[in-house]
Design a protein around this motif. Structure first.
Motif, mmCIF file in Angstrom:
data_model
loop_
_atom_site.group_PDB
_atom_site.id
_atom_site.type_symbol
_atom_site.label_atom_id
_atom_site.label_comp_id
_atom_site.label_asym_id
_atom_site.label_seq_id
_atom_site.Cartn_x
_atom_site.Cartn_y
_atom_site.Cartn_z
ATOM 1 N N VAL A 1 3.299 -29.233 -51.439
ATOM 2 C CA VAL A 1 3.991 -30.313 -51.389
ATOM 3 C C VAL A 1 4.048 -31.204 -52.780
ATOM 4 O O VAL A 1 2.868 -31.353 -53.549
ATOM 5 C CB VAL A 1 3.221 -31.454 -50.486
ATOM 6 N N SER B 1 2.193 -36.217 -43.020
ATOM 7 C CA SER B 1 3.584 -36.209 -43.694
ATOM 8 C C SER B 1 3.950 -37.684 -44.297
ATOM 9 O O SER B 1 4.337 -37.763 -45.427
ATOM 10 C CB SER B 1 4.849 -35.387 -42.815
ATOM 11 N N THR C 1 -3.407 -36.593 -44.996
ATOM 12 C CA THR C 1 -2.689 -35.528 -45.386
ATOM 13 C C THR C 1 -1.322 -35.485 -44.203
ATOM 14 O O THR C 1 -0.840 -34.514 -44.171
ATOM 15 C CB THR C 1 -3.493 -34.468 -45.261
ATOM 16 N N ALA D 1 -5.558 -32.644 -51.497
ATOM 17 C CA ALA D 1 -6.378 -33.188 -50.322
ATOM 18 C C ALA D 1 -7.718 -33.036 -50.750
ATOM 19 O O ALA D 1 -8.597 -32.418 -51.397
ATOM 20 C CB ALA D 1 -6.047 -31.778 -49.088
ATOM 21 N N CYS E 1 3.062 -41.017 -51.185
ATOM 22 C CA CYS E 1 2.690 -40.649 -52.646
ATOM 23 C C CYS E 1 3.951 -40.194 -53.432
ATOM 24 O O CYS E 1 3.758 -40.648 -54.405
ATOM 25 C CB CYS E 1 1.718 -39.531 -52.506
ATOM 26 N N LEU F 1 1.781 -38.374 -47.421
ATOM 27 C CA LEU F 1 2.196 -37.555 -48.209
ATOM 28 C C LEU F 1 3.457 -38.177 -48.868
ATOM 29 O O LEU F 1 3.665 -38.152 -50.180
ATOM 30 C CB LEU F 1 2.419 -36.179 -48.009
ATOM 31 N N GLN F 2 4.500 -38.480 -48.101
ATOM 32 C CA GLN F 2 5.883 -38.928 -48.544
ATOM 33 C C GLN F 2 5.470 -40.271 -49.350
ATOM 34 O O GLN F 2 6.352 -40.152 -50.307
ATOM 35 C CB GLN F 2 6.714 -39.004 -47.438
ATOM 36 N N GLN G 1 2.308 -34.688 -57.063
ATOM 37 C CA GLN G 1 1.791 -33.832 -56.217
ATOM 38 C C GLN G 1 0.675 -34.758 -55.359
ATOM 39 O O GLN G 1 0.285 -35.595 -55.651
ATOM 40 C CB GLN G 1 1.381 -32.564 -56.998
ATOM 41 N N THR G 2 -0.044 -33.908 -54.326
ATOM 42 C CA THR G 2 -0.973 -34.422 -53.592
ATOM 43 C C THR G 2 -1.921 -33.459 -53.654
ATOM 44 O O THR G 2 -1.731 -32.352 -53.989
ATOM 45 C CB THR G 2 -0.832 -34.853 -52.325
#
Length: 178
Positions: free
Chosen positions: A26, A130, A128, A146, A136, A133-134, A143-144
């Protein structure tokens, strides 16, 4: 895992090729930060939880001996550090007091110095799903990562953004054979 393993023998020298169909990480495409071999790597770990900072710092120190690792307890302090010194990579928590990781990333991306505005920023987050994450990525993070952060996941992040030479490869961690 649906992959392939191939061994080619050329005059007594074996070459192994492993192909695995893995999903892409991701994150957004990134430009590898230039690494000056003469200068130590500089990392910034931003998190208000002391245990998370301690773990990240210990892992980075072991992964890249000799690196300079600074810390900041919130996004505002991180922004001040980035304005004062260059970094090769920033690990940024998302939920912090004073200024959260999303706001800090937007501020860093808006800096007038293009090199500092382009520092790879990796979100460290326990959220985590979606949508998180989006957020971020929309804030400008590359990037992420976890939480909890592991040695292997951190190694992959450093290698992805700074290249193979940024890692003390003779030490650890290696992917276990299956």
């Amino acid at each position: 895992m649906g992959g392939r393993l191939r061994c080619d023998d050329d005059d007594g020298r074996a070459t192994f090729t492993v192909e695995l169909p893995l999903a892409p990480a991701v994150g957004q495409p990134h430009v590898t930060a230039p690494v000056d071999d003469a200068a130590p790597l500089r990392f910034l770990v931003v998190d208000d939880n002391r245990l998370n900072v301690l773990v990240a710092v210990k892992l980075l120190a072991r992964l890249s001996p000799g690196a300079v690792i600074d810390t900041a307890p919130d996004g505002a302090a991180a922004l001040a550090r980035v304005q004062a010194a260059p970094y090769h990579l920033i690990l940024m928590d998302m939920q912090m007091p004073v200024m959260d990781g999303e706001a800090a990333t937007r501020e860093i991306r808006a800096l007038a110095d293009p090199a500092r505005a382009a520092i790879p920023i990796v979100a460290m987050t326990a959220n985590t799903d979606s949508a998180d994450l989006q957020r971020c990525l929309d804030a400008g993070m590359n990037q992420t990562l976890a939480k909890p952060v592991t040695a292997l996941s951190l190694r992959q992040i450093v290698r992805a953004h700074l290249g193979r030479g940024a890692i003390s490869s003779d030490k650890w961690p290696r992917v276990p054979a299956t």
